[in-house]
Motif scaffolding. Sequence first.
Motif, PDB file in Angstrom:
ATOM      1  N   ASP A  31       0.861  -1.188   0.000  1.00 45.65           N
ATOM      2  CA  ASP A  31       0.000   0.000   0.000  1.00 45.65           C
ATOM      3  C   ASP A  31       0.896   1.237   0.000  1.00 45.65           C
ATOM      4  O   ASP A  31       1.152   1.847   1.036  1.00 45.65           O
ATOM      5  N   VAL A  32       1.401   1.591  -1.196  1.00 48.89           N
ATOM      6  CA  VAL A  32       2.397   2.656  -1.304  1.00 48.89           C
ATOM      7  C   VAL A  32       2.060   3.589  -2.473  1.00 48.89           C
ATOM      8  O   VAL A  32       1.301   3.232  -3.384  1.00 48.89           O
ATOM      9  N   PRO A  88       5.491   4.837   1.691  1.00 46.66           N
ATOM     10  CA  PRO A  88       4.324   4.365   2.436  1.00 46.66           C
ATOM     11  C   PRO A  88       3.239   5.433   2.433  1.00 46.66           C
ATOM     12  O   PRO A  88       3.542   6.631   2.526  1.00 46.66           O
ATOM     13  N   LYS A  89       1.997   5.020   2.304  1.00 48.73           N
ATOM     14  CA  LYS A  89       0.903   5.977   2.109  1.00 48.73           C
ATOM     15  C   LYS A  89       0.892   7.060   3.187  1.00 48.73           C
ATOM     16  O   LYS A  89       0.809   8.261   2.870  1.00 48.73           O
ATOM     17  N   GLU A  90       0.965   6.677   4.447  1.00 50.26           N
ATOM     18  CA  GLU A  90       0.902   7.665   5.526  1.00 50.26           C
ATOM     19  C   GLU A  90       2.094   8.617   5.487  1.00 50.26           C
ATOM     20  O   GLU A  90       1.967   9.808   5.780  1.00 50.26           O
ATOM     21  N   LYS A  91       3.260   8.097   5.126  1.00 55.00           N
ATOM     22  CA  LYS A  91       4.452   8.939   5.031  1.00 55.00           C
ATOM     23  C   LYS A  91       4.294   9.959   3.907  1.00 55.00           C
ATOM     24  O   LYS A  91       4.634  11.137   4.057  1.00 55.00           O
ATOM     25  N   PHE A  92       3.760   9.503   2.778  1.00 53.46           N
ATOM     26  CA  PHE A  92       3.554  10.411   1.645  1.00 53.46           C
ATOM     27  C   PHE A  92       2.564  11.513   2.015  1.00 53.46           C
ATOM     28  O   PHE A  92       2.785  12.685   1.692  1.00 53.46           O
ATOM     29  N   LEU A  93       1.481  11.149   2.668  1.00 55.83           N
ATOM     30  CA  LEU A  93       0.485  12.150   3.061  1.00 55.83           C
ATOM     31  C   LEU A  93       1.077  13.166   4.038  1.00 55.83           C
ATOM     32  O   LEU A  93       0.733  14.346   4.009  1.00 55.83           O
ATOM     33  N   GLN A  94       1.978  12.700   4.866  1.00 59.82           N
ATOM     34  CA  GLN A  94       2.666  13.610   5.791  1.00 59.82           C
ATOM     35  C   GLN A  94       3.543  14.596   5.016  1.00 59.82           C
ATOM     36  O   GLN A  94       3.546  15.798   5.302  1.00 59.82           O
TER      37      GLN A  94
END
Length: 285
Positions: A31-32, A88-94
Amino acid sequence: MQDWFCDGIRLTYAKSSFTKNDMHQGHSNADVVRLHFGLKGDYSVTYNQIGKSFDLAGGHHNLFYSKEFDMEFFNKTRKIETFGIQFPKEKFLQFTDNANDALQRFSEKILKGENVIFSGKWGAIDLPIQQVIRQVLHNPYTNGLQQLFLLSKSIELLVLSTEAILSPQESKSSVIKNNTEKEKIIAARDIINEHLKAPLTLSQLAKMTGLNEYKLKHGFKETFKSTVFNYLNEQRLLLARDYLRDTQKSVAEIAYDMGYSTPQYFNNAFKRKFGRTPKSVRKNP
């Protein structure tokens, strides 16, 4: 294939060789968010979750997300070279929380669970992007310093890629008229890279690519935002810096290997480019 990892981010460089042109498939459950750079080679690709197909010539980049990832691609050349970053999705959104409007819209779709590609227009790999990828491939660092370096370069490539894709389209007076001519301009870049130690003349390069000199000069600058001459000089100096870091050759040997008439001429060109002498790079890479 070579992988690097930092803070959950995966960077991958791959060189693929094929015995024939054929259809291939790829699958991933990661999920990336994927930042893809096609460095060399031509292929057509279909991203199943996104529902889009593209016909790509070497020297392109784009950004896309899908929770699962299935693709089919057909290699049109026997050698393909790629570089990719998986955030990683959460890292990208950050990272993109306070980014420009286009990246925020892209991130909002990711938050909604949509499968999305950043742009239907793939960006060209210009000199700044190429230099950063080269820095990753030849990075001299280890342990925590390498982690910090890779993190900074991942973010830098994300910024450079999205800005390049969003840059204004070329004017209607564009020198490059079709995909065949674009492929020839990219082939010219690859030929330059293969002959850094014994550079070709412009007329030789034009003959090898099947372009006239006018279209080669102006098409090259239009694609890579650099003249053929400046691009050649940049790549020679970057390769020389790699040799200084990775080999035991003397500065004089490297100067002559790179086709410079004298070590002093090489020293002056190197200092103008990097703000330091070749010897200082060897002492403090």
